[in-house]
Design a protein around this motif. Structure first.
Motif, short mmCIF file in Angstrom:
data_model
loop_
_atom_site.label_atom_id
_atom_site.label_comp_id
_atom_site.label_asym_id
_atom_site.label_seq_id
_atom_site.Cartn_x
_atom_site.Cartn_y
_atom_site.Cartn_z
N CYS A 76 6.98 14.39 -46.81
CA CYS A 76 7.48 14.50 -45.44
C CYS A 76 7.65 13.11 -44.81
O CYS A 76 6.94 12.17 -45.15
CB CYS A 76 6.51 15.34 -44.60
SG CYS A 76 7.11 15.62 -42.92
N CYS A 78 6.71 12.20 -42.07
CA CYS A 78 5.50 11.80 -41.34
C CYS A 78 4.58 10.94 -42.20
O CYS A 78 3.71 10.25 -41.68
CB CYS A 78 4.75 13.01 -40.79
SG CYS A 78 4.00 14.08 -42.04
N HIS A 115 0.92 16.59 -39.94
CA HIS A 115 1.91 17.47 -40.55
C HIS A 115 1.58 18.94 -40.31
O HIS A 115 0.64 19.50 -40.89
CB HIS A 115 2.00 17.21 -42.06
CG HIS A 115 3.08 18.01 -42.72
ND1 HIS A 115 4.39 17.60 -42.75
CD2 HIS A 115 3.06 19.24 -43.31
CE1 HIS A 115 5.13 18.51 -43.37
NE2 HIS A 115 4.33 19.52 -43.71
N HIS A 160 8.46 19.70 -40.78
CA HIS A 160 7.54 19.12 -39.79
C HIS A 160 8.00 19.57 -38.40
O HIS A 160 9.15 19.34 -38.02
CB HIS A 160 7.56 17.59 -39.91
CG HIS A 160 6.47 16.91 -39.16
ND1 HIS A 160 5.44 16.23 -39.78
CD2 HIS A 160 6.23 16.83 -37.83
CE1 HIS A 160 4.63 15.74 -38.86
NE2 HIS A 160 5.10 16.09 -37.66
ZN LIG Z 1 5.24 16.02 -41.80
#
Ligand SMILES: [Zn+2]
Length: 218
Positions: A76, A78, A115, A160
């Motif tokens: 992800c 993030c 997340h 996300h």
């Molecule tokens: Zn994430």
């Protein structure tokens, strides 16, 4: 009821049955009928003229849902560099309010730093999200060029959690309602200095309302 009729199925409808009902209404080219009366296209907010407009053929039912960006948390955004760096209108230890480029007076995206998707958001973050939704809306609606701030969550592209706040320009009545995003696609981009000044206004409003940090990276 005749005893010859099949027993009604119980429980919620399957994906196959839902899609089959749509396909039953399509023409030879696979298009759903184009309805005008009492449909969105009849509203004065609809952005397109009807001449030549028609539905795309309905695609077959997909075998499975495709993975979204970040479906595996390890991949992800993030977890990557720059996720929390902005441009940000506001942030705190748990949330980021990102400033998006676009033609509306304010286009913002609220994301948790950790997340999560919406369906697995822990209760404490969900409670804070409720407070932030109200506060971001109030901040955006305090901009002089904005009358109402629309809220959207799709989640079909990224796993996300990301909530969109679209600021609807004041007195531009054709941009009311759910076709705002279609209009927004075609609007000229906001000048950088206007986007920055509006984001600074929103950030200051939020710091006063809920604490946290004001704009950065604008
Ligand atoms: Zn994430």
């Amino acid at each position: 009821m005749s005893t010859q009729e099949p027993a009604p199925e119980s429980g919620p409808e399957s994906a196959e049955a839902y899609h089959a009902r749509l396909m039953d209404q399509t023409d030879a080219a696979g298009r759903l009928p184009f309805t005008v009366d009492e449909a969105m296209v009849a509203w004065d907010i609809y952005p397109y003229e009807l001449d030549g407009l028609r539905m795309k053929p309905l695609a077959p039912l997909a075998d499975a849902e495709p993975d979204r960006q970040g479906e595996d948390p390890a991949t992800c955004r993030c977890r990557g560099e720059g996720f929390a760096e902005g441009p940000l209108a506001w942030s705190n230890e748990r949330w980021l309010l990102k400033v998006l480029a676009g033609g509306l007076p304010s286009e913002l995206m609220l994301q948790p730093r950790a997340h999560h998707d919406l369906a697995d958001l822990p209760a404490d973050l969900a409670a804070e999200m409720g407070v932030l939704i109200a506060a971001v809306t109030a901040a955006a609606e305090s901009l002089p060029s904005v009358h109402r701030c629309h809220l959207a969550r799709y989640g079909d592209g990224g796993a996300h959690l990301h909530l969109f706040f679209w600021a609807r320009p004041a007195r531009v009545l054709q941009l009311r309602g759910s076709t705002l995003v279609d209009w927004a696609d075609q609007l000229p981009p906001l000048p950088d200095e206007v986007r920055r000044a509006n984001a600074e206004h929103v950030g200051a409003h939020l710091v006063a309302a809920v604490g946290g940090q004001g704009p950065s990276g604008l």
